[in-house]
Design a protein around this motif. Structure first.
Motif, short mmCIF file in Angstrom:
data_model
loop_
_atom_site.label_atom_id
_atom_site.label_comp_id
_atom_site.label_asym_id
_atom_site.label_seq_id
_atom_site.Cartn_x
_atom_site.Cartn_y
_atom_site.Cartn_z
N ILE A 125 0.83 -1.21 0.00
CA ILE A 125 0.00 0.00 0.00
C ILE A 125 0.86 1.26 0.00
CG2 ILE A 125 -1.71 1.30 1.33
CD1 ILE A 125 -2.69 -1.50 2.37
N SER A 126 1.89 1.30 0.84
CA SER A 126 2.72 2.51 0.93
C SER A 126 3.41 2.81 -0.40
CB SER A 126 3.76 2.37 2.04
OG SER A 126 4.73 1.39 1.72
N THR A 127 3.89 1.77 -1.09
CA THR A 127 4.58 2.01 -2.35
C THR A 127 3.62 2.48 -3.44
OG1 THR A 127 4.44 -0.38 -2.80
CG2 THR A 127 6.53 0.47 -1.95
N ARG A 128 2.37 2.04 -3.40
CA ARG A 128 1.37 2.56 -4.35
C ARG A 128 1.17 4.06 -4.15
NH1 ARG A 128 0.24 -0.26 -8.95
NH2 ARG A 128 -0.41 -2.40 -8.50
N ILE A 129 1.00 4.45 -2.89
CA ILE A 129 0.80 5.87 -2.59
C ILE A 129 2.03 6.68 -2.99
CG2 ILE A 129 0.47 7.53 -0.71
CD1 ILE A 129 -1.08 5.28 0.78
N PHE A 130 3.19 6.18 -2.63
CA PHE A 130 4.43 6.90 -2.88
C PHE A 130 4.70 7.06 -4.37
CE2 PHE A 130 9.21 7.15 -2.51
CZ PHE A 130 9.23 8.39 -1.89
N GLN A 131 4.53 5.97 -5.12
CA GLN A 131 4.77 6.03 -6.57
C GLN A 131 3.81 6.98 -7.26
OE1 GLN A 131 2.59 4.23 -8.99
NE2 GLN A 131 3.83 4.72 -10.79
N GLU A 132 2.55 6.96 -6.88
CA GLU A 132 1.56 7.87 -7.48
C GLU A 132 1.90 9.33 -7.17
OE1 GLU A 132 -0.83 7.38 -9.50
OE2 GLU A 132 -1.44 5.28 -9.39
N TYR A 133 2.36 9.58 -5.95
CA TYR A 133 2.68 10.96 -5.60
C TYR A 133 3.92 11.45 -6.35
CZ TYR A 133 3.55 15.19 -2.95
OH TYR A 133 3.75 16.51 -2.61
N LEU A 134 4.92 10.61 -6.50
CA LEU A 134 6.10 11.00 -7.27
C LEU A 134 5.71 11.36 -8.70
CD1 LEU A 134 8.78 8.40 -6.09
CD2 LEU A 134 8.73 10.85 -5.58
N CYS A 141 7.72 7.40 -12.56
CA CYS A 141 8.40 6.18 -12.15
C CYS A 141 7.42 5.02 -12.21
CB CYS A 141 8.98 6.33 -10.74
SG CYS A 141 7.77 6.86 -9.51
N LEU A 142 7.93 3.82 -12.10
CA LEU A 142 7.13 2.60 -12.24
C LEU A 142 7.03 1.90 -10.89
CD1 LEU A 142 8.73 1.24 -15.53
CD2 LEU A 142 6.63 2.58 -15.31
N TRP A 143 5.86 1.29 -10.63
CA TRP A 143 5.66 0.47 -9.43
C TRP A 143 5.99 -0.97 -9.77
CZ3 TRP A 143 2.59 -3.71 -7.95
CH2 TRP A 143 2.42 -3.92 -6.58
N GLN A 144 6.73 -1.63 -8.89
CA GLN A 144 7.14 -3.01 -9.13
C GLN A 144 6.88 -3.85 -7.88
OE1 GLN A 144 8.53 -4.81 -11.85
NE2 GLN A 144 8.08 -6.46 -10.41
N ASP A 145 6.20 -4.97 -8.06
CA ASP A 145 5.97 -5.90 -6.97
C ASP A 145 7.27 -6.64 -6.67
OD1 ASP A 145 5.17 -7.98 -5.26
OD2 ASP A 145 3.20 -8.12 -6.19
N ALA A 146 7.80 -6.46 -5.45
CA ALA A 146 9.07 -7.09 -5.07
C ALA A 146 9.00 -8.60 -5.08
CB ALA A 146 9.52 -6.58 -3.70
N ARG A 147 7.79 -9.15 -4.97
CA ARG A 147 7.66 -10.61 -4.95
C ARG A 147 7.99 -11.23 -6.30
NH1 ARG A 147 1.74 -10.51 -2.34
NH2 ARG A 147 1.62 -8.92 -3.98
N GLU A 148 7.95 -10.42 -7.36
CA GLU A 148 8.38 -10.89 -8.67
C GLU A 148 9.90 -10.85 -8.82
OE1 GLU A 148 6.39 -8.44 -11.49
OE2 GLU A 148 4.39 -9.24 -11.04
N THR A 180 14.49 3.56 -18.80
CA THR A 180 13.54 4.64 -19.10
C THR A 180 13.06 5.37 -17.86
OG1 THR A 180 12.75 3.30 -20.95
CG2 THR A 180 11.42 5.20 -20.34
N PHE A 181 12.74 4.62 -16.80
CA PHE A 181 12.16 5.21 -15.60
C PHE A 181 12.77 4.61 -14.33
CE2 PHE A 181 8.58 5.48 -18.68
CZ PHE A 181 8.39 6.85 -18.66
N PRO A 182 12.82 5.41 -13.26
CA PRO A 182 13.12 4.82 -11.95
C PRO A 182 12.00 3.87 -11.54
CG PRO A 182 13.45 7.20 -11.91
CD PRO A 182 12.74 6.89 -13.21
N VAL A 183 12.32 3.00 -10.58
CA VAL A 183 11.37 1.99 -10.12
C VAL A 183 11.18 2.10 -8.61
CG1 VAL A 183 11.00 -0.49 -9.82
CG2 VAL A 183 11.83 0.38 -12.01
N VAL A 184 9.92 2.05 -8.18
CA VAL A 184 9.58 2.00 -6.75
C VAL A 184 9.14 0.58 -6.41
CG1 VAL A 184 8.03 2.85 -4.95
CG2 VAL A 184 8.87 4.43 -6.71
N THR A 185 9.74 0.00 -5.39
CA THR A 185 9.38 -1.36 -4.99
C THR A 185 9.37 -1.48 -3.47
OG1 THR A 185 9.77 -3.71 -5.46
CG2 THR A 185 11.72 -2.34 -5.02
N GLN A 186 8.98 -2.64 -2.98
CA GLN A 186 8.80 -2.85 -1.54
C GLN A 186 10.03 -3.49 -0.91
OE1 GLN A 186 6.66 -4.77 -3.79
NE2 GLN A 186 5.66 -2.82 -4.19
#
Length: 422
Positions: A125-134, A141-148, A180-186
């Protein structure tokens, strides 16, 4: 592509809307495509989720605390976004999934497994909020699920990383995106081969940053904290604590092993092996120099005091004197591993062995049962371990004043440890 950079932000750095705005500005001033941003759960979310897990597992009412946690995250969003922003629906959807997971009896057979399936919602949840705000503030930037990315075994609550698979996943998935873009992950979470969520140990987001750095061949990893760097003692207890400008990997690893809380203990080893420097800096003063941990060789011999509380002493006495002197350390470490006990201190004599472990959720009788095949067992909780590296006479004299509370002492030429009643 140039070597990536890895930044890690903990829960304190995104505890409210003002904090997130501060971090977003910090990142905007350091924005590059090859940046991996590892983020923890916001504020005290992990603590609240642990409370929800306990309530659900015991079959108790959890709606009140769940809605309080939802309100916290919605209030966070209200301080950052317009009312019609889609982030509100995203957050509510995450909480709907969280509620279904808390009600899912199929995953409650094992409490530790259940824990792993729930606790990572804070980071998601926190990374979704943070990525959207950036993105909103002009930092796409892109959101990435760390479990992948992070592949582990199935060891609940403290999974072991499959480095070969993790490196493969990180390079295959992240490198094309980072061009292309920075990545935000958990931080903190991974996945086993059965597709189940796993966790890397409490406060494991630092370790995630190291995993990303090693897997991508990063030029450096930076952990952003609310302190100016690494000090030789807790400033709340030692007002004259000195900040290290630099630390050798070995010295830093020993500090984390003995309980220094600035960095997760597993963070140093992989970075040291691959020669990747670790920076510890303040998000309050991002332009000031923090502490650099690297391959510097012998560091200055400054006394370092580390205090850990709420520890448990397990006193083991050999049942069968024919087994005297064997120490049985392999047996002890095997049992400790099975019950997820992290050993902080071990002291052996002919018929007795004392071990100190981190706080454990097990009851005393469960701990006794785990060791009783070979030993008579006594458990004492809520103790304080003081470790001093490179001790001077003043530290020794200071802690010797508390002899009436002293339970154990262990020393070597460059290290002294005392166990006290707390």
């Amino acid at each position: 592509m140039t070597q990536p950079l890895v930044y890690k932000f903990g829960g304190a750095s995104i505890k409210d809307a003002k904090a997130i705005q501060r971090i977003a500005q910090l990142l905007k001033n350091n924005w590059v495509n090859n940046l991996v941003i590892v983020v923890s759960a916001a504020g005290k979310t992990t603590d609240r989720l642990e409370e929800l897990i306990a309530l659900s597992f015991e079959g108790k009412y959890f709606d009140g605390p769940l809605f309080e946690l939802l309100d916290f995250h919605l209030d966070l969003c209200k301080g950052l976004f317009e009312d019609d922003h889609p982030i509100f629906i995203r957050v509510e959807n995450h909480f709907a999934h969280l509620r279904r997971s808390l009600e899912n009896s199929a995953i409650k057979e094992n409490q530790d497994f259940f824990y792993d399936q729930i606790i990572g919602y804070g980071e998601l949840i926190s990374t979704r909020i943070f990525q959207e705000y950036l993105c909103l503030k002009g930092c796409p930037c892109l959101w990435q699920d760390a479990r992948e990315l992070v592949s582990t075994d199935s060891h609940a609550k403290i999974a072991r990383v499959d480095w070969a698979l993790t490196m493969q996943h990180c390079r295959k998935i992240l490198i094309p995106k980072l061009e292309t873009f920075p990545v935000v992950t958990q931080g903190f979470i991974g996945k086993d081969l059965q597709g189940n969520t796993t966790t890397l140990g409490r406060e494991g987001s630092d370790f995630t940053a190291a995993i990303m750095g090693v897997s991508l061949g990063a030029s450096s990893v930076t952990i952003w904290k609310d302190v100016a760097g690494i000090l030789n003692g807790d400033p709340d207890l030692f007002p004259d604590a000195v900040k290290f400008e630099y630390l050798d990997f070995e010295e830093a690893a020993e500090m984390t092993y003995y309980g220094a809380s600035v960095i997760h203990p597993k963070t140093i080893k992989p970075l040291s092996k691959h020669g990747i420097p670790l920076h510890v800096k303040s998000f309050f003063n991002p332009t000031t120099a923090g502490t650099v941990i690297g391959a510097f060789g012998q560091a200055p011999r400054i006394p370092i005091t580390i205090i850990k509380k709420k520890l448990t002493l397990i006193e083991l006495k050999i049942r069968d004197l024919s087994m005297l002197g064997g120490f049985h350390f392999d047996y002890i470490y095997d049992v400790a591993d099975k019950i997820n006990a992290e050993i902080q201190f071990i002291q052996g004599a002919a018929a007795h062995i004392n071990i100190i472990i981190n706080p454990l959720s097990m009851e005393d009788d469960q701990i006794i049962k785990a060791f009783q095949d070979i030993f008579q067992v006594k458990v004492t909780r809520n103790l304080k371990l003081v470790t001093v590296k490179n001790p001077s006479l003043s530290e020794i004299e200071h802690y010797r004043r508390f002899d009436n509370e002293l339970l154990l002492e262990q020393r070597s030429p460059d290290l002294i440890q005392w166990l006290f009643e707390d």
